[in-house]
Design an enzyme around this catalytic site. Sequence first.
Site, PDB file in Angstrom:
ATOM      1  N   TYR A  73      -4.152   7.700  -4.462  1.00 40.32           N
ATOM      2  CA  TYR A  73      -2.899   8.036  -5.139  1.00 40.32           C
ATOM      3  C   TYR A  73      -1.942   8.579  -4.079  1.00 40.32           C
ATOM      4  O   TYR A  73      -2.300   9.481  -3.313  1.00 40.32           O
ATOM      5  CB  TYR A  73      -3.116   9.087  -6.222  1.00 40.32           C
ATOM      6  CG  TYR A  73      -1.818   9.616  -6.788  1.00 40.32           C
ATOM      7  CD1 TYR A  73      -1.035   8.835  -7.631  1.00 40.32           C
ATOM      8  CD2 TYR A  73      -1.355  10.885  -6.436  1.00 40.32           C
ATOM      9  CE1 TYR A  73       0.164   9.299  -8.122  1.00 40.32           C
ATOM     10  CE2 TYR A  73      -0.158  11.363  -6.930  1.00 40.32           C
ATOM     11  CZ  TYR A  73       0.603  10.568  -7.781  1.00 40.32           C
ATOM     12  OH  TYR A  73       1.804  11.029  -8.257  1.00 40.32           O
ATOM     13  N   VAL A  74      -0.760   8.025  -4.020  1.00 38.19           N
ATOM     14  CA  VAL A  74       0.239   8.456  -3.037  1.00 38.19           C
ATOM     15  C   VAL A  74       1.426   9.045  -3.780  1.00 38.19           C
ATOM     16  O   VAL A  74       2.148   8.331  -4.496  1.00 38.19           O
ATOM     17  CB  VAL A  74       0.702   7.281  -2.140  1.00 38.19           C
ATOM     18  CG1 VAL A  74       1.750   7.760  -1.141  1.00 38.19           C
ATOM     19  CG2 VAL A  74      -0.493   6.677  -1.412  1.00 38.19           C
ATOM     20  N   ASP A 112       2.795 -10.187   2.815  1.00 40.80           N
ATOM     21  CA  ASP A 112       3.819  -9.800   1.837  1.00 40.80           C
ATOM     22  C   ASP A 112       4.385  -8.428   2.172  1.00 40.80           C
ATOM     23  O   ASP A 112       4.587  -7.588   1.288  1.00 40.80           O
ATOM     24  CB  ASP A 112       3.242  -9.819   0.421  1.00 40.80           C
ATOM     25  CG  ASP A 112       4.334  -9.825  -0.665  1.00 40.80           C
ATOM     26  OD1 ASP A 112       5.470 -10.250  -0.353  1.00 40.80           O
ATOM     27  OD2 ASP A 112       4.050  -9.421  -1.807  1.00 40.80           O
ATOM     28  N   LYS A 127       7.059  -5.814   2.745  1.00 38.73           N
ATOM     29  CA  LYS A 127       8.424  -5.614   2.235  1.00 38.73           C
ATOM     30  C   LYS A 127       8.567  -4.136   1.877  1.00 38.73           C
ATOM     31  O   LYS A 127       7.552  -3.423   1.727  1.00 38.73           O
ATOM     32  CB  LYS A 127       8.678  -6.494   1.018  1.00 38.73           C
ATOM     33  CG  LYS A 127       7.693  -6.301  -0.119  1.00 38.73           C
ATOM     34  CD  LYS A 127       7.933  -7.299  -1.238  1.00 38.73           C
ATOM     35  CE  LYS A 127       6.874  -7.168  -2.343  1.00 38.73           C
ATOM     36  NZ  LYS A 127       7.087  -8.157  -3.420  1.00 38.73           N
ATOM     37  N   PRO A 128       9.783  -3.638   1.723  1.00 43.54           N
ATOM     38  CA  PRO A 128       9.961  -2.200   1.455  1.00 43.54           C
ATOM     39  C   PRO A 128       9.238  -1.693   0.210  1.00 43.54           C
ATOM     40  O   PRO A 128       8.767  -0.555   0.193  1.00 43.54           O
ATOM     41  CB  PRO A 128      11.484  -2.072   1.322  1.00 43.54           C
ATOM     42  CG  PRO A 128      12.018  -3.143   2.215  1.00 43.54           C
ATOM     43  CD  PRO A 128      11.065  -4.303   2.021  1.00 43.54           C
ATOM     44  N   ASN A 180       6.394  -2.511  -0.790  1.00 45.11           N
ATOM     45  CA  ASN A 180       4.967  -2.390  -0.491  1.00 45.11           C
ATOM     46  C   ASN A 180       4.691  -1.340   0.577  1.00 45.11           C
ATOM     47  O   ASN A 180       3.610  -1.326   1.171  1.00 45.11           O
ATOM     48  CB  ASN A 180       4.390  -3.742  -0.060  1.00 45.11           C
ATOM     49  CG  ASN A 180       4.172  -4.672  -1.238  1.00 45.11           C
ATOM     50  OD1 ASN A 180       4.150  -4.235  -2.386  1.00 45.11           O
ATOM     51  ND2 ASN A 180       4.023  -5.954  -0.961  1.00 45.11           N
ATOM     52  N   ASP A 189      -0.609  -2.906  -1.280  1.00 41.27           N
ATOM     53  CA  ASP A 189      -0.531  -4.234  -1.896  1.00 41.27           C
ATOM     54  C   ASP A 189      -0.912  -5.351  -0.934  1.00 41.27           C
ATOM     55  O   ASP A 189      -0.069  -6.122  -0.477  1.00 41.27           O
ATOM     56  CB  ASP A 189       0.860  -4.489  -2.485  1.00 41.27           C
ATOM     57  CG  ASP A 189       0.842  -5.658  -3.469  1.00 41.27           C
ATOM     58  OD1 ASP A 189      -0.219  -6.334  -3.565  1.00 41.27           O
ATOM     59  OD2 ASP A 189       1.859  -5.906  -4.123  1.00 41.27           O
TER      60      ASP A 189
END
Length: 207
Positions: free
Chosen positions: A29-30, A72, A74-75, A77, A90
């Site tokens: 968990y972040v 993949d 990207k911001p 993720n 992800d």
Amino acid sequence: AAANLQHPNIVAIHEVGEHEGQHYFSMDYVAGKSLAAILRDGALPSAKAAAYLKSMAQAIDYAHQRGTLHRDLKPSNVLIDEHDRPRITDFGLATRFEHDDGLTQTGAVMGTPAYMPPEQATGRREQLGPHSDVYSLGAILYEMLTGRPPFRGETADETMRKVVEDFPEAPRQINPHVPTDLVTICLKCLEKRPERRYSSANCWSEI
């Protein structure tokens, strides 16, 4: 792929399994926001953008050394935790580039158009490699420096056409405060031809 990666800048996968016919995985968990949410307020200071990218690149280089491509980046993720530390998540499209797992058929285009390299946008799976994730890191850096991705069209198809055919607007034309060195690094990552990019994400170790 992600379950085999234990790095402070990668969101760890702890367990993968099936319960009553439902597949699941558990992960860290972040607490915090995604980089995409932060970038809704505009570009970041250049020093912070460089620091974030250095941490992300070190994590991706770690994954590459273990034979895993993200595919993949990207911001959305990238999560920024309570210690202002980027955490990549992800790995749903990740693949092992040291052996073909057959999860994606040749010619299939998977990923997010604004951040994928030309070889991925055109379905040239055989050309994917560490340089492909390097391109995506460059696209993330471009958005952190300018407040927008390097290519953006009205549709996904138009965006992919721009990725393949067009060149990004010079970052300093959008944000004149971006240091020249960062511009050089960013645009080298965004080269159309894979062999003209940095060959590995380890290039960021000197930042």
